[in-house]
Design an enzyme around this catalytic site. Structure first.
Site, PDB file in Angstrom:
ATOM      1  N   ARG A 172       0.964  -1.284   0.099  1.00 45.41           N
ATOM      2  CA  ARG A 172      -0.086   0.016  -0.115  1.00 45.41           C
ATOM      3  C   ARG A 172       0.926   1.337  -0.160  1.00 45.41           C
ATOM      4  O   ARG A 172       0.545   2.404   0.682  1.00 45.41           O
ATOM      5  CB  ARG A 172      -1.214  -0.142   1.093  1.00 45.41           C
ATOM      6  CG  ARG A 172      -1.978  -1.047   1.318  1.00 45.41           C
ATOM      7  CD  ARG A 172      -2.824  -1.170  -0.109  1.00 45.41           C
ATOM      8  NE  ARG A 172      -3.629  -2.587  -0.038  1.00 45.41           N
ATOM      9  CZ  ARG A 172      -3.397  -3.540  -0.746  1.00 45.41           C
ATOM     10  NH1 ARG A 172      -2.286  -3.748  -1.376  1.00 45.41           N
ATOM     11  NH2 ARG A 172      -4.095  -4.594  -0.464  1.00 45.41           N
ATOM     12  N   SER A 222     -11.459  -0.656   2.705  1.00 42.91           N
ATOM     13  CA  SER A 222     -10.652  -0.872   3.913  1.00 42.91           C
ATOM     14  C   SER A 222      -9.881   0.101   4.516  1.00 42.91           C
ATOM     15  O   SER A 222      -9.034   0.783   3.944  1.00 42.91           O
ATOM     16  CB  SER A 222      -9.535  -2.173   3.349  1.00 42.91           C
ATOM     17  OG  SER A 222      -8.856  -2.704   4.168  1.00 42.91           O
ATOM     18  N   GLU A 292      -5.004   2.701   6.410  1.00 39.26           N
ATOM     19  CA  GLU A 292      -4.844   2.456   4.862  1.00 39.26           C
ATOM     20  C   GLU A 292      -5.438   3.710   4.224  1.00 39.26           C
ATOM     21  O   GLU A 292      -5.012   4.337   3.319  1.00 39.26           O
ATOM     22  CB  GLU A 292      -5.566   1.280   4.215  1.00 39.26           C
ATOM     23  CG  GLU A 292      -5.370   1.217   2.658  1.00 39.26           C
ATOM     24  CD  GLU A 292      -5.846  -0.209   2.418  1.00 39.26           C
ATOM     25  OE1 GLU A 292      -6.438  -0.229   1.197  1.00 39.26           O
ATOM     26  OE2 GLU A 292      -5.474  -1.099   3.038  1.00 39.26           O
TER      27      GLU A 292
END
Length: 301
Positions: A172, A222, A292
């Site tokens: 990420r 998410s 995230e």
């Protein structure tokens, strides 16, 4: 900044003054942007950034505002949304995609051309630029697996091409998160495949997503990165937090890794609930959850 002057300066570009960002974010939360800009080309992006640099006006890019929370006070300066820059071109087994194109649309172009490698992304909301920026991934695939290069507008006005080895991709993350820059377009190297098999895999992943994720509510996707050795959803479940409501926001009863907007939630509801989850998980399991989702903007006054 002089909002009216900027609007007059660029009559050919759609510029909205004091526009509520809750109209654009996937969470349906967020305060106003001083100016919200919708450039249609890389040249128009360059013009906007040059103007901001000359007038000392802050600017940032939202992509299409999926994995993002904008605080209730909004964003000062110019917010650039690239949703009008959405062209997708196919050259042999390479896709050349403008940054504002939707990731899901891009995967279906690959399917149409019988190109394999992009199936993992068929259910990921968001733009191609945002996906490159954060090395988006799902179901054992990541953008770095197929990424070839991208054209980037740097803060000083230069446009450069960055190759895969320059992107420092990790979970990420890409090097662009450490720079004030804008992805204009990206190139992905795929492989010739069997269209029926590609579609079968995409259908399987779409079904999995529909079964496991709370797509019926607004959400930011998410919320947390996966901590090493753990699954975020299970940690939240084991802490007894699943289903917890905080104002109009709720930890999804379908997937504990998601926070959904069930009743006119504010960004503050989201941010406070995220902090509460982090505190509880740290106290219970000594695991530090990292977000995230990007949280940007100012608190409401």
């Amino acid at each position: 900044m002089n909002k009216e002057l900027m609007i007059k300066q660029f009559p050919e570009i759609a510029l909205l003054k004091d526009e509520a960002l809750l109209n654009y974010t996937y969470t349906k939360t967020g305060g106003p942007a001083d100016i919200l800009a919708f450039p249609k080309s890389a040249k128009e992006v360059e013009q906007i950034v040059a103007y901001c640099r000359e007038t000392d006006t802050p600017w940032l890019v939202l992509g299409n505002a999926s994995n993002l929370i904008v605080r209730d006070g909004g964003i000062r300066g110019v917010v650039i949304m690239l949703s009008e820059m959405n062209q997708i071109t196919v050259e042999d087994t390479t896709l050349i995609v403008e940054a504002g194109a939707k990731l899901i649309d891009t995967t279906y172009v690959a399917l149409h051309e019988s190109l394999t490698g992009f199936e993992f992304a068929c259910g990921i909301p968001g733009s191609v630029g945002g996906a490159v920026f954060m090395n988006a991934g799902a179901y054992d695939g990541e953008i770095q697996d197929i990424f070839a290069s991208c054209d980037v507008l740097l803060a000083d006005g230069r446009v450069v091409t960055m190759m895969k080895e320059e992107m420092a991709f990790s979970y990420r993350h890409s090097t662009l998160q450490d720079q004030h820059a804008i992805i204009l377009s990206a190139r992905f190297d795929l492989a010739q495949g069997d269209q029926d098999q590609i579609k079968k895999r995409m259908d399987e992943l779409t079904e999995l997503r529909q079964l496991k994720q709370p797509l019926e509510y607004p959400s930011c996707g998410s919320v947390f990165k996966r901590p090493v050795g753990h699954f975020t959803g299970k940690l939240i479940q084991d802490a007894g937090l699943q289903g917890l409501k905080w104002g109009g926001a709720q930890i999804s009863e379908k997937h504990a890794g998601f926070i959904v907007n069930v009743d006119h939630a504010t960004a503050t509801d989201y941010v406070e609930l995220i902090a509460h989850i982090q505190q509880v998980i740290k106290e219970r399991f000594d695991v530090q959850l990292e977000t995230e989702v990007r949280i940007i903007g100012e608190e409401a006054k």
